[in-house]
Design a protein around this motif. Structure first.
Motif, short mmCIF file in Angstrom:
data_model
loop_
_atom_site.label_atom_id
_atom_site.label_comp_id
_atom_site.label_asym_id
_atom_site.label_seq_id
_atom_site.Cartn_x
_atom_site.Cartn_y
_atom_site.Cartn_z
N CYS A 1 0.67 -1.32 0.00
CA CYS A 1 -0.07 0.04 0.14
C CYS A 1 1.04 1.20 0.15
O CYS A 1 0.90 2.01 0.80
CB CYS A 1 -0.96 0.11 1.06
SG CYS A 1 -2.21 1.30 1.18
N ASN A 2 1.76 1.60 -1.09
CA ASN A 2 2.25 2.67 -1.28
C ASN A 2 1.69 3.72 -2.12
O ASN A 2 1.41 3.16 -3.04
CB ASN A 2 3.67 2.19 -1.92
CG ASN A 2 4.82 3.32 -1.98
OD1 ASN A 2 4.34 4.54 -1.67
ND2 ASN A 2 5.89 3.14 -2.09
N LYS A 3 1.45 4.66 -1.54
CA LYS A 3 0.58 5.91 -2.24
C LYS A 3 1.45 6.47 -3.47
O LYS A 3 0.98 7.08 -4.20
CB LYS A 3 0.07 6.86 -1.43
CG LYS A 3 -0.74 6.47 -0.39
CD LYS A 3 -2.13 6.08 -0.99
CE LYS A 3 -3.00 5.74 0.34
NZ LYS A 3 -4.24 4.85 -0.17
N ASP B 1 9.19 3.18 -5.16
CA ASP B 1 9.81 1.82 -5.30
C ASP B 1 10.46 1.50 -6.76
O ASP B 1 11.48 0.75 -6.76
CB ASP B 1 8.74 0.98 -5.06
CG ASP B 1 8.57 0.80 -3.35
OD1 ASP B 1 9.21 1.00 -2.68
OD2 ASP B 1 7.31 0.60 -3.17
N ILE B 2 9.60 2.15 -7.53
CA ILE B 2 9.83 1.74 -9.21
C ILE B 2 11.54 2.38 -9.21
O ILE B 2 12.43 1.86 -10.01
CB ILE B 2 9.06 2.32 -10.08
CG1 ILE B 2 8.01 1.31 -10.08
CG2 ILE B 2 9.62 2.36 -11.29
CD1 ILE B 2 6.73 1.79 -10.69
N ASP C 1 -9.45 -4.81 -6.77
CA ASP C 1 -8.22 -4.68 -6.08
C ASP C 1 -7.21 -4.62 -6.48
O ASP C 1 -6.73 -5.48 -7.42
CB ASP C 1 -8.39 -6.39 -5.44
CG ASP C 1 -7.44 -6.54 -4.31
OD1 ASP C 1 -6.33 -5.71 -4.30
OD2 ASP C 1 -7.15 -7.51 -4.08
N ALA C 2 -6.61 -3.59 -6.44
CA ALA C 2 -5.32 -3.12 -7.06
C ALA C 2 -4.16 -4.14 -7.09
O ALA C 2 -3.30 -3.98 -7.69
CB ALA C 2 -4.89 -1.63 -6.96
N GLY C 3 -4.27 -4.79 -6.03
CA GLY C 3 -3.27 -5.75 -5.37
C GLY C 3 -3.08 -7.07 -6.61
O GLY C 3 -2.18 -7.67 -6.81
N CYS C 4 -4.08 -7.13 -7.38
CA CYS C 4 -4.23 -8.18 -8.46
C CYS C 4 -4.25 -7.56 -9.54
O CYS C 4 -5.37 -6.63 -10.07
CB CYS C 4 -5.55 -8.91 -8.09
SG CYS C 4 -5.23 -9.91 -6.44
N THR C 5 -3.62 -7.79 -10.35
CA THR C 5 -3.41 -7.21 -11.78
C THR C 5 -3.33 -8.16 -12.98
O THR C 5 -2.62 -9.28 -12.68
CB THR C 5 -2.16 -6.15 -11.79
OG1 THR C 5 -2.02 -5.39 -10.70
CG2 THR C 5 -1.85 -5.37 -12.89
N ILE C 6 -3.65 -7.55 -14.19
CA ILE C 6 -3.32 -8.35 -15.57
C ILE C 6 -2.63 -7.18 -16.06
O ILE C 6 -2.82 -6.37 -16.67
CB ILE C 6 -4.46 -8.87 -15.98
CG1 ILE C 6 -5.29 -9.73 -15.24
CG2 ILE C 6 -4.10 -9.55 -17.59
CD1 ILE C 6 -6.96 -10.03 -15.79
N ASN C 7 -1.15 -7.66 -16.18
CA ASN C 7 -0.16 -6.79 -16.92
C ASN C 7 0.11 -7.94 -18.32
O ASN C 7 0.46 -9.06 -18.18
CB ASN C 7 0.87 -6.73 -16.08
CG ASN C 7 0.84 -5.88 -15.03
OD1 ASN C 7 0.33 -4.86 -15.13
ND2 ASN C 7 1.34 -6.34 -13.85
#
Length: 173
Positions: free
Chosen positions: A40-42, A47-48, A88-94
């Motif tokens: 949960c980093n706003k 981090d990138i 849920d932003a923690g689950c993603t399809i990239n």
């Protein structure tokens, strides 16, 4: 955080909605930053910044399932995970697709459309009530050229759409 890198083997003109780099650039590798489900980093760019490098395309996800595969003149990256609602932003399809085929900018945009339709088709095949998640990203790249089309009506687009659709279903099963 865990970081996985994938070498694309050459530079590709790339159009991307990933966190880094923005928009149009040249990339030669993919950096996947795997975070915990409770990440949960706003300001994920902080981090990138630690992992990006010149020529890198950076995806971030809490999804633990991912692939990097090569098919003839196509390099395919997908990371996939979803929650119950898709919100849920923690689950993603990239999705990242890089082709050794000479596309112009219109061709890259057509390839984005092809990938988006394939992703939506895979989710529909899985009977899910949404077309993606709030944090999905897509990147497409090619060698520079003059070809306008990479949609599902082209031989290449049809092949890519089929592979992407099947791989997303497999990663989410």
């Amino acid at each position: 955080m865990r970081v996985v890198k994938f070498d694309l083997g050459k530079h590709y003109l790339t159009l991307s909605s990933a966190l880094y780099p923005e928009g149009i650039s040249y990339v030669n590798n993919i950096v996947l930053i795997l975070v915990s489900k409770d990440y949960c980093n706003k300001n994920p760019w902080s981090d990138i910044e630690r992992y990006k490098e010149r020529g890198s395309l950076v995806f971030m996800t809490a999804a633990k399932n991912f692939i990097f595969e090569t098919y003839d003149n196509i390099k395919l990256f997908i990371s996939a995970g979803i929650g119950e609602s898709g919100e849920d932003a923690g689950c993603t399809i990239n999705i990242g697709v890089f082709v050794d085929y000479p596309l112009n900018l219109n061709g890259l945009i057509d390839l984005v459309r092809t990938l988006t339709e394939a992703k939506c088709g895979a989710l529909r095949d899985l009977n899910l009530p949404f077309t993606g998640t709030v944090s999905d990203a897509i990147a497409v790249g090619s060698i520079i050229g003059e070809n306008y089309f990479a949609g599902p009506g082209t031989e290449m687009g049809k092949k890519i759409a089929k592979i992407v659709r099947e791989k997303i279903k497999k990663l989410l099963s």
